[in-house]
Design a protein around this motif. Structure first.
Motif, PDB file in Angstrom:
ATOM      1  N   ALA A   1       0.835  -1.211   0.000  1.00 46.83           N
ATOM      2  CA  ALA A   1       0.000   0.000   0.000  1.00 46.83           C
ATOM      3  C   ALA A   1       0.865   1.255   0.000  1.00 46.83           C
ATOM      4  N   MET A   2       1.943   1.262   0.796  1.00 47.51           N
ATOM      5  CA  MET A   2       2.842   2.411   0.862  1.00 47.51           C
ATOM      6  C   MET A   2       3.494   2.650  -0.493  1.00 47.51           C
ATOM      7  N   ARG A   3       3.998   1.599  -1.115  1.00 48.79           N
ATOM      8  CA  ARG A   3       4.649   1.734  -2.421  1.00 48.79           C
ATOM      9  C   ARG A   3       3.673   2.225  -3.490  1.00 48.79           C
ATOM     10  N   LYS A   4       2.448   1.713  -3.467  1.00 47.51           N
ATOM     11  CA  LYS A   4       1.448   2.155  -4.435  1.00 47.51           C
ATOM     12  C   LYS A   4       1.147   3.642  -4.268  1.00 47.51           C
ATOM     13  N   PHE A   5       0.979   4.077  -3.014  1.00 46.43           N
ATOM     14  CA  PHE A   5       0.705   5.491  -2.758  1.00 46.43           C
ATOM     15  C   PHE A   5       1.864   6.360  -3.233  1.00 46.43           C
ATOM     16  N   LEU A   6       3.080   5.996  -2.865  1.00 45.70           N
ATOM     17  CA  LEU A   6       4.241   6.804  -3.234  1.00 45.70           C
ATOM     18  C   LEU A   6       4.459   6.829  -4.747  1.00 45.70           C
ATOM     19  N   LYS A   7       4.188   5.725  -5.416  1.00 44.57           N
ATOM     20  CA  LYS A   7       4.306   5.699  -6.875  1.00 44.57           C
ATOM     21  C   LYS A   7       3.271   6.621  -7.498  1.00 44.57           C
ATOM     22  N   GLN A   8       2.027   6.539  -7.024  1.00 51.86           N
ATOM     23  CA  GLN A   8       0.974   7.420  -7.548  1.00 51.86           C
ATOM     24  C   GLN A   8       1.320   8.884  -7.285  1.00 51.86           C
ATOM     25  N   LEU A   9       1.787   9.189  -6.093  1.00 51.72           N
ATOM     26  CA  LEU A   9       2.185  10.558  -5.748  1.00 51.72           C
ATOM     27  C   LEU A   9       3.281  11.044  -6.681  1.00 51.72           C
ATOM     28  N   GLY A  10       4.301  10.242  -6.868  1.00 50.04           N
ATOM     29  CA  GLY A  10       5.425  10.649  -7.708  1.00 50.04           C
ATOM     30  C   GLY A  10       5.039  10.854  -9.156  1.00 50.04           C
ATOM     31  N   VAL A  11       4.284   9.917  -9.712  1.00 50.70           N
ATOM     32  CA  VAL A  11       3.909  10.000 -11.128  1.00 50.70           C
ATOM     33  C   VAL A  11       2.975  11.179 -11.369  1.00 50.70           C
ATOM     34  N   THR A  12       1.941  11.308 -10.550  1.00 48.99           N
ATOM     35  CA  THR A  12       0.978  12.391 -10.788  1.00 48.99           C
ATOM     36  C   THR A  12       1.599  13.761 -10.501  1.00 48.99           C
ATOM     37  N   ALA A  13       2.410  13.857  -9.454  1.00 55.17           N
ATOM     38  CA  ALA A  13       3.054  15.136  -9.151  1.00 55.17           C
ATOM     39  C   ALA A  13       3.992  15.539 -10.281  1.00 55.17           C
ATOM     40  N   HIS A  14       4.751  14.601 -10.811  1.00 54.14           N
ATOM     41  CA  HIS A  14       5.656  14.895 -11.913  1.00 54.14           C
ATOM     42  C   HIS A  14       4.887  15.429 -13.114  1.00 54.14           C
ATOM     43  N   GLN A  15       3.808  14.771 -13.478  1.00 54.42           N
ATOM     44  CA  GLN A  15       3.008  15.199 -14.624  1.00 54.42           C
ATOM     45  C   GLN A  15       2.438  16.598 -14.418  1.00 54.42           C
ATOM     46  N   GLU A  16       1.876  16.845 -13.254  1.00 55.47           N
ATOM     47  CA  GLU A  16       1.258  18.147 -12.966  1.00 55.47           C
ATOM     48  C   GLU A  16       2.297  19.266 -12.885  1.00 55.47           C
TER      49      GLU A  16
END
Length: 78
Positions: A15-30
């Motif tokens: 769960a932690m890895r999924k959250f951090l991956k989503q945070l990183g990918v979406t933040a990078h795009q935005e």
């Protein structure tokens, strides 16, 4: 990550890895889109340094983690 290592991970680690991956990918795009738009419409110069901070909060724990840094707007090389 190999399947074996993934199989050894606990549900909380997954769960932690999924959250951090989503945070990183979406933040990078935005962030990339916002910086490009700011350069395109003249709010920031190409190659400018921009202060940035990110904050992750878990309200139930009263926990906040903040990271500060600097980004560079896209220029002739990006």
């Amino acid at each position: 990550m190999s399947t074996d290592k993934r199989d050894e991970m606990s549900d909380d680690e997954i769960a932690m890895r999924k959250f951090l991956k989503q945070l990183g990918v979406t933040a990078h795009q935005e962030l990339e889109a916002a910086l490009r738009a700011a350069v395109a419409d003249g709010r920031l110069a190409a190659g400018a340094q921009v202060a940035v901070n990110a904050e992750v909060t878990i309200a139930e724990l009263g926990f906040t983690h903040r990271v500060d840094g600097t980004l560079q707007t896209p220029g002739d090389n990006g």
